[in-house]
Write a protein that holds these residues in place. Structure first.
Motif, PDB file in Angstrom:
ATOM      1  N   UNK A  35       0.820  -1.194   0.000  1.00  0.00           N
ATOM      2  CA  UNK A  35       0.000   0.000   0.000  1.00  0.00           C
ATOM      3  C   UNK A  35       0.859   1.251   0.000  1.00  0.00           C
ATOM      4  N   UNK A  36       2.087   1.158   0.526  1.00  0.00           N
ATOM      5  CA  UNK A  36       2.944   2.332   0.446  1.00  0.00           C
ATOM      6  C   UNK A  36       4.294   1.975  -0.150  1.00  0.00           C
ATOM      7  N   UNK A  37       4.298   0.965  -0.999  1.00  0.00           N
ATOM      8  CA  UNK A  37       5.516   0.513  -1.681  1.00  0.00           C
ATOM      9  C   UNK A  37       6.546  -0.102  -0.753  1.00  0.00           C
ATOM     10  N   UNK A  38       6.171  -0.384   0.494  1.00  0.00           N
ATOM     11  CA  UNK A  38       7.117  -1.052   1.386  1.00  0.00           C
ATOM     12  C   UNK A  38       6.567  -2.419   1.779  1.00  0.00           C
ATOM     13  N   UNK A  39       7.456  -3.379   1.960  1.00  0.00           N
ATOM     14  CA  UNK A  39       7.023  -4.683   2.459  1.00  0.00           C
ATOM     15  C   UNK A  39       6.701  -4.557   3.940  1.00  0.00           C
ATOM     16  N   UNK A  40       5.920  -5.495   4.431  1.00  0.00           N
ATOM     17  CA  UNK A  40       5.508  -5.392   5.831  1.00  0.00           C
ATOM     18  C   UNK A  40       6.664  -5.686   6.785  1.00  0.00           C
ATOM     19  N   UNK A  41       6.604  -5.075   7.953  1.00  0.00           N
ATOM     20  CA  UNK A  41       7.625  -5.268   8.985  1.00  0.00           C
ATOM     21  C   UNK A  41       7.427  -6.628   9.667  1.00  0.00           C
ATOM     22  N   UNK A  42       8.455  -7.148  10.382  1.00  0.00           N
ATOM     23  CA  UNK A  42       8.292  -8.433  11.072  1.00  0.00           C
ATOM     24  C   UNK A  42       7.329  -8.306  12.253  1.00  0.00           C
ATOM     25  N   UNK A  43       6.595  -9.369  12.540  1.00  0.00           N
ATOM     26  CA  UNK A  43       5.635  -9.346  13.652  1.00  0.00           C
ATOM     27  C   UNK A  43       5.908 -10.505  14.605  1.00  0.00           C
ATOM     28  N   UNK A  44       5.511 -10.312  15.853  1.00  0.00           N
ATOM     29  CA  UNK A  44       5.784 -11.312  16.893  1.00  0.00           C
ATOM     30  C   UNK A  44       4.559 -11.504  17.774  1.00  0.00           C
ATOM     31  N   UNK A  45       4.422 -12.741  18.293  1.00  0.00           N
ATOM     32  CA  UNK A  45       3.334 -13.004  19.234  1.00  0.00           C
ATOM     33  C   UNK A  45       3.920 -13.758  20.440  1.00  0.00           C
ATOM     34  N   UNK A  46       3.080 -14.162  21.393  1.00  0.00           N
ATOM     35  CA  UNK A  46       3.585 -14.845  22.577  1.00  0.00           C
ATOM     36  C   UNK A  46       4.216 -16.192  22.225  1.00  0.00           C
ATOM     37  N   UNK A  47       5.196 -16.716  22.903  1.00  0.00           N
ATOM     38  CA  UNK A  47       5.802 -16.172  24.131  1.00  0.00           C
ATOM     39  C   UNK A  47       6.886 -15.117  23.833  1.00  0.00           C
ATOM     40  N   UNK A  48       7.307 -14.421  24.882  1.00  0.00           N
ATOM     41  CA  UNK A  48       8.322 -13.384  24.706  1.00  0.00           C
ATOM     42  C   UNK A  48       9.660 -13.972  24.257  1.00  0.00           C
ATOM     43  N   UNK A  49       9.953 -15.193  24.756  1.00  0.00           N
ATOM     44  CA  UNK A  49      11.183 -15.862  24.308  1.00  0.00           C
ATOM     45  C   UNK A  49      10.799 -17.218  23.739  1.00  0.00           C
ATOM     46  N   UNK A  50      11.217 -17.497  22.529  1.00  0.00           N
ATOM     47  CA  UNK A  50      10.965 -18.796  21.912  1.00  0.00           C
ATOM     48  C   UNK A  50      12.237 -19.272  21.235  1.00  0.00           C
ATOM     49  N   UNK A  51      12.604 -20.521  21.539  1.00  0.00           N
ATOM     50  CA  UNK A  51      13.789 -21.107  20.932  1.00  0.00           C
ATOM     51  C   UNK A  51      15.030 -20.236  21.183  1.00  0.00           C
ATOM     52  N   UNK A  52      15.046 -19.586  22.344  1.00  0.00           N
ATOM     53  CA  UNK A  52      16.176 -18.723  22.700  1.00  0.00           C
ATOM     54  C   UNK A  52      16.119 -17.355  22.046  1.00  0.00           C
ATOM     55  N   UNK A  53      15.083 -17.097  21.235  1.00  0.00           N
ATOM     56  CA  UNK A  53      14.985 -15.808  20.536  1.00  0.00           C
ATOM     57  C   UNK A  53      13.992 -14.910  21.230  1.00  0.00           C
ATOM     58  N   UNK A  54      14.404 -13.646  21.459  1.00  0.00           N
ATOM     59  CA  UNK A  54      13.587 -12.716  22.216  1.00  0.00           C
ATOM     60  C   UNK A  54      12.847 -11.756  21.278  1.00  0.00           C
ATOM     61  N   UNK A  55      11.637 -11.394  21.653  1.00  0.00           N
ATOM     62  CA  UNK A  55      10.895 -10.368  20.905  1.00  0.00           C
ATOM     63  C   UNK A  55      11.643  -9.030  21.087  1.00  0.00           C
ATOM     64  N   UNK A  56      11.818  -8.238  20.024  1.00  0.00           N
ATOM     65  CA  UNK A  56      12.541  -6.958  20.175  1.00  0.00           C
ATOM     66  C   UNK A  56      11.952  -6.106  21.309  1.00  0.00           C
ATOM     67  N   UNK A  57      12.852  -5.525  22.129  1.00  0.00           N
ATOM     68  CA  UNK A  57      12.437  -4.771  23.321  1.00  0.00           C
ATOM     69  C   UNK A  57      11.422  -3.679  23.014  1.00  0.00           C
TER      70      UNK A  57
END
Ligand code: ADE
Length: 459
Positions: free
Chosen positions: A170-192
């Motif tokens: 819609x504005x010529x940009x691809x969508x940003x990354x999105x995150x859902x629960x849990x806050x930490x999964x597979x050792x990876x944290x949702x951006x602060x």
């Protein structure tokens, strides 16, 4: 909205589109999918629909007769957009999906084998469309891809209409990354930042991620985005005079066709409006030549707009207008407590009282959630809305309710809604409509210094 699919494999269409979002929309009758078996229309006693190609060559061709007869039965003599899905077509993009979503019915024609006899295609096809530079075994999957992309833009198909409005492309940009629960999964944290609760920072982070992702994965889109950003920057030097062009670009309603410093030509394909701002007559005339044909023209920076230019290019001036815009931080007070989104039941009232648009157009605006009504004792007494091009307008107040600030309340209400959607509210007011200009000014709108011109090539 109704989708007819002419195919040799109707089961494939029915099964492919009967689940998930599209299936639910069909169940709720928001869309209708009619798969038509071309084989049912063959006059051949062995039910054959294909034959060898004249001139030789490998493979079989679908014959003209069954295809044409199936199409004739479905169209019933009506003019319905007929899309032939073929690798030879124009690329299917979001713009075309948006355009086709405005149709009430579409016929898709699916080929097989080596394709379809050219004579049938010449008789019935209005659009040749491809989903990409690769060859599939038949047109059913491409037709389903297009139906999915079109149907999700039909009001009511998605639960949350915003999700169709604010995502990739819609504005010529691809969508940003999105995150859902849990806050930490597979050792990876949702951006602060996403856990911070700071919405300004979150919006900034998302834009940055979108930019970075687009630059890396789709440099072509990123370049388009960057050029648009630069154009908006140039236009913003004279914000009041350029508000229509700025908002058209920012809201993703227009594409940049030409840019050279402050000389800009942008095009709103859905509305067929070409917008030009020029610093000099020479630059303006250079751009006029580039304007796609059969469009309305919107001109600002009118130093180059004069009688000789008009007559040389055979343009007729439709209107000379002042642009008015609301850029203050505060929302406006609304002095009427029953204003709400119009629903389709209001269409007869709106059609009766608004004399500058036909019923089909007004229906589209209401369905798209772009019209608001003011009610007095539960009855509709006036309305206002957002034109397809993004400007505010369509204001009407019933005679018996005039002089009670209902018009003002509608303007304030619509202004607030647009601001909430992140837009700068603006309108075009005919130059000598002093009453309307002074109303807008008293509400808090600014009036641009220069007038703008709406031109066309017919009277
Ligand atoms: N039929 C076969 N391949 C196709 C494609 N890439 N796009 C549209 N229709 C097709």
């Amino acid at each position: 909205m109704k989708f007819h699919v002419l195919t040799l494999f109707p089961d494939m269409i029915i099964q492919g589109l009967s689940t998930s979002v599209i299936g639910r929309a069909a169940e709720r009758n928001i869309i209708n999918i009619n798969a038509v078996n071309i084989r049912d229309y063959t006059l051949d006693k062995h039910k054959k629909t294909d034959d060898y190609t004249y001139g030789g060559g490998a493979g079989m061709l679908m014959q003209a007769q069954p295809v044409y007869d199936a199409w004739r039965e479905v169209s019933g003599g009506r003019k319905i957009r007929t899309v032939y899905v073929t690798p030879q077509g124009i690329p299917f993009k979001q713009n075309l999906a948006r355009e086709l979503a405005g149709e009430e019915e579409i016929i898709f024609l699916c080929g097989h084998y080596e394709g379809i006899d050219e004579r049938a295609l010449e008789e019935i096809v209005t659009d040749y469309v491809s989903i990409g530079d690769y060859v599939l075994t038949g047109g059913e999957l491409p037709a389903m891809v297009m139906i999915d992309a079109i149907a999700r833009l039909v009001p009511g198909v998605l639960n949350n209409e915003d999700s169709a409005r604010t995502e990739s492309f819609h504005n010529d940009l691809l969508e940003y990354p999105q995150y859902s629960r849990p806050k930490i999964w597979n050792g990876k944290k949702v951006p602060d930042v996403l856990l911070s609760g700071n919405h300004r920072k979150i919006t900034q982070w998302r834009l940055e991620q979108s930019r970075e992702r687009t630059r890396r994965i789709r440099p072509d889109l990123y370049e388009k985005y960057r050029r648009k950003e630069e154009a908006v920057k140039q236009l913003s030097k004279h914000k009041r005079n350029n508000i229509h062009m700025i908002e058209s670009l920012v809201r993703g309603k227009a594409e940049l066709l030409y840019a050279e410093g402050e000389n800009l030509l942008i095009y709103n394909e859905d509305c067929k409006i070409c917008m030009i701002t020029a610093e000099s007559r020479e630059a303006g005339e250079r751009m006029l030549v580039l304007a796609p044909s059969k469009t309305r023209l919107f001109i600002t920076g009118q130093d180059f707009m004069n009688e000789p230019v008009c007559s040389r290019f055979s343009f007729v001036v439709y209107h000379e207008c002042y642009q008015v815009l609301y850029t203050k931080k505060e929302p406006l007070p609304v002095r009427h407590n029953d204003i709400r989104l119009l629903t389709i039941e209001a269409l007869p009232y709106v059609t009766e009282h608004y004399d500058m648009g036909d019923e089909k157009h007004l229906k589209k605006l209401i369905e798209a959630g772009m019209m608001y009504g003011a009610y007095v004792d539960g009855r509709l007494a006036g309305f206002m809305g957002v034109h397809e091009d993004g400007s505010l307008g369509l204001l009407f107040v019933d005679k018996e309710h005039r002089r009670r600030h209902l018009g003002e309340a509608l303007v304030c209400y619509c202004t607030n809604r647009l601001r909430e959607q992140g837009c700068i509210p603006y309108a075009h007011i005919i130059k000598d409509n002093a009453a309307s200009l002074s109303l807008q000014e008293s509400i808090g709108y600014y009036i641009a210094e220069q007038t703008v011109f709406w031109l066309g090539t017919d009277a």
